[in-house]
Enzyme design. Structure first.
Site, PDB file in Angstrom:
ATOM      1  N   MET A  26       0.846  -1.290  -0.089  1.00 24.59           N
ATOM      2  CA  MET A  26       0.050  -0.062   0.045  1.00 24.59           C
ATOM      3  C   MET A  26       0.803   1.205  -0.041  1.00 24.59           C
ATOM      4  SD  MET A  26      -3.426  -0.969   1.894  1.00 24.59           S
ATOM      5  CE  MET A  26      -2.810  -0.760   3.645  1.00 24.59           C
ATOM      6  N   GLY A  27       2.015   1.064  -0.518  1.00 28.65           N
ATOM      7  CA  GLY A  27       3.138   2.251  -0.598  1.00 28.65           C
ATOM      8  C   GLY A  27       3.725   2.796   0.852  1.00 28.65           C
ATOM      9  N   LEU A  29       6.690   2.804   1.305  1.00 24.18           N
ATOM     10  CA  LEU A  29       7.579   1.761   1.151  1.00 24.18           C
ATOM     11  C   LEU A  29       8.758   2.026   2.246  1.00 24.18           C
ATOM     12  CD1 LEU A  29       8.271   1.126  -2.772  1.00 24.18           C
ATOM     13  CD2 LEU A  29       6.348   0.036  -0.899  1.00 24.18           C
ATOM     14  N   HIS A  33       9.371  -3.445   3.091  1.00 22.27           N
ATOM     15  CA  HIS A  33       8.869  -3.835   1.818  1.00 22.27           C
ATOM     16  C   HIS A  33      10.270  -4.081   0.603  1.00 22.27           C
ATOM     17  CE1 HIS A  33       5.581  -1.103   2.898  1.00 22.27           C
ATOM     18  NE2 HIS A  33       4.992  -2.080   2.639  1.00 22.27           N
ATOM     19  N   GLU A 145       5.508 -11.369   7.627  1.00 23.95           N
ATOM     20  CA  GLU A 145       5.078 -12.041   8.631  1.00 23.95           C
ATOM     21  C   GLU A 145       4.777 -11.063   9.789  1.00 23.95           C
ATOM     22  OE1 GLU A 145       7.716 -14.848  10.397  1.00 23.95           O
ATOM     23  OE2 GLU A 145       7.154 -16.513   8.736  1.00 23.95           O
ATOM     24  N   LYS A 146       4.798  -9.803   9.834  1.00 27.45           N
ATOM     25  CA  LYS A 146       4.215  -8.869  10.675  1.00 27.45           C
ATOM     26  C   LYS A 146       2.492  -9.164  10.787  1.00 27.45           C
ATOM     27  CE  LYS A 146       3.687  -4.497  10.273  1.00 27.45           C
ATOM     28  NZ  LYS A 146       2.235  -4.397  10.374  1.00 27.45           N
ATOM     29  N   ASP A 147       2.147  -9.081   9.477  1.00 27.99           N
ATOM     30  CA  ASP A 147       0.602  -9.331   9.404  1.00 27.99           C
ATOM     31  C   ASP A 147       0.408 -11.084   9.147  1.00 27.99           C
ATOM     32  OD1 ASP A 147      -0.505  -6.540   9.078  1.00 27.99           O
ATOM     33  OD2 ASP A 147       1.287  -6.603   7.632  1.00 27.99           O
ATOM     34  N   MET A 181       9.023  -2.677  11.387  1.00 26.41           N
ATOM     35  CA  MET A 181       8.720  -1.606  10.553  1.00 26.41           C
ATOM     36  C   MET A 181       7.291  -1.642   9.888  1.00 26.41           C
ATOM     37  SD  MET A 181      12.076  -0.973   8.244  1.00 26.41           S
ATOM     38  CE  MET A 181      13.572  -0.878   9.261  1.00 26.41           C
TER      39      MET A 181
HETATM   40  O1  PAF Z   1      -0.401  -5.786   3.940  1.00 32.16           O
HETATM   41  C1  PAF Z   1      -0.773  -4.848   3.073  1.00 32.16           C
HETATM   42  O2  PAF Z   1       0.010  -3.850   2.793  1.00 32.16           O
HETATM   43  C2  PAF Z   1      -2.001  -5.008   2.389  1.00 32.16           C
HETATM   44  O3  PAF Z   1      -3.007  -5.576   3.226  1.00 32.16           O
HETATM   45  C3  PAF Z   1      -2.150  -5.641   1.115  1.00 32.16           C
HETATM   46  C4  PAF Z   1      -1.603  -7.108   1.324  1.00 32.16           C
HETATM   47  C5  PAF Z   1      -1.170  -5.014   0.259  1.00 32.16           C
HETATM   48  C6  PAF Z   1      -3.373  -5.728   0.494  1.00 32.16           C
HETATM   49  O4  PAF Z   1      -3.938  -4.478   0.206  1.00 32.16           O
END
Ligand code: PAF
Length: 274
Positions: A26-27, A29, A33, A145-147, A181
């Site tokens: 989602m930018g 960065l 990322h 893996e944070k999410d 991060m």
């Molecule tokens: O983790 C993210 O940044 C967002 O949930 C993703 C996977 C890019 C989907 O919009």
């Protein structure tokens, strides 16, 4: 670097025989990322980085409004990857007018933690990832893996819908003081940022005592400790055995601790292996 806002134009530029790695973002960065992109480069011929703040995954309109966006800076950071393909769509390249999230059923693990605290969030994530996977048909796709729950959700999505993309989970990249991060980190004041470095300390404390105390004792102490941190509001703390957590993780005998909190108005999550 090739930058496209139309997926149709982007697809025309990819040679068929090449393997493709997708890094959805989602930018805003950061090094996390960039490490996903590096991994994607080591395993694929072509790498597509999508930069799109997906509106359907925000259950809170204010959160969507204040989500950091900085495409110029993002493109500067991507300059180090000579051949990277960047996809920067507007809503109408991905969604019909007034289109909302698809409704999915990925099992009970999506009703816990993030699923419970952000209703509709996972349907929004699955909707955009299904679209991206179907458009680009990547061989591999990379997520941090944070999410962690999001990662399991995307693995479940590809299994349920028979999508041929290999979903690759990558280690969480941390600031020198241990804060995971996140694009949201830059929204914090200096004072809030100081509080944020306590998140990893709470998780590491849980790891240290995990074999000595039971879960309720650990959670109560985490609650007590979090009350002492400035501007810190604990949303949840959980310990999960992945074998029991979701059908996609049942072969994984890891145990993980998960935390979500608000620091001021900024919501942060993190997790570690115990
Ligand atoms: O983790 C993210 O940044 C967002 O949930 C993703 C996977 C890019 C989907 O919009």
């Amino acid at each position: 670097m090739r930058v496209y806002s139309s997926h149709k134009e982007l697809l025309k530029s990819i040679k068929h025989k090449l393997s493709v790695g997708l890094v959805p973002t989602m930018g805003s960065l950061h090094e996390g990322h960039l490490s996903l992109i590096e991994k994607a480069y080591s395993e694929n011929d072509e790498v597509i980085v999508s930069i799109y703040v997906n509106p359907t995954q925000f259950n809170d309109k204010e959160d969507l409004k204040k989500y950091p966006r900085n495409i110029k800076e993002d493109l500067k950071k991507l300059n180090r990857f000579e051949n990277v393909i960047v996809y920067t769509p507007e809503n109408n390249d991905l969604y019909q007018k007034n289109e909302s999230s698809k409704q999915y059923d990925f099992g009970s693990f999506t009703n816990l933690m993030e699923g419970k605290h952000r209703p509709g969030h996972f349907d929004g994530v699955a909707t955009i990832i299904e679209k991206l996977f179907k458009i680009f048909n990547p061989d591999n796709a990379y997520f941090g893996e944070k999410d962690f729950q999001q990662l399991l959700l995307i693995k479940t999505l590809t299994e349920q819908l028979d999508i041929n993309t290999n979903v690759v989970g990558c280690d969480t990249i941390r600031e020198p003081d241990g804060l995971a991060m996140s694009s949201r980190n830059k929204l914090m004041s200096d004072k809030e940022r100081k509080s944020a470095k306590e998140i990893i300390k709470l998780l590491l404390w849980a790891k240290e005592v995990y074999s000595k105390f039971d879960f309720v004792q650990i959670r109560d102490e985490i609650k007590n400790r979090s009350k002492l941190i400035d501007s810190f509001k604990l949303e949840y703390f959980e310990i999960m055995n992945l074998e029991e957590f979701s059908s996609i993780s049942k072969k994984n005998n890891e145990i993980r601790a998960f935390i979500a909190c608000r620091i001021g108005n900024i919501r942060l999550i993190d997790n570690i292996k115990l």
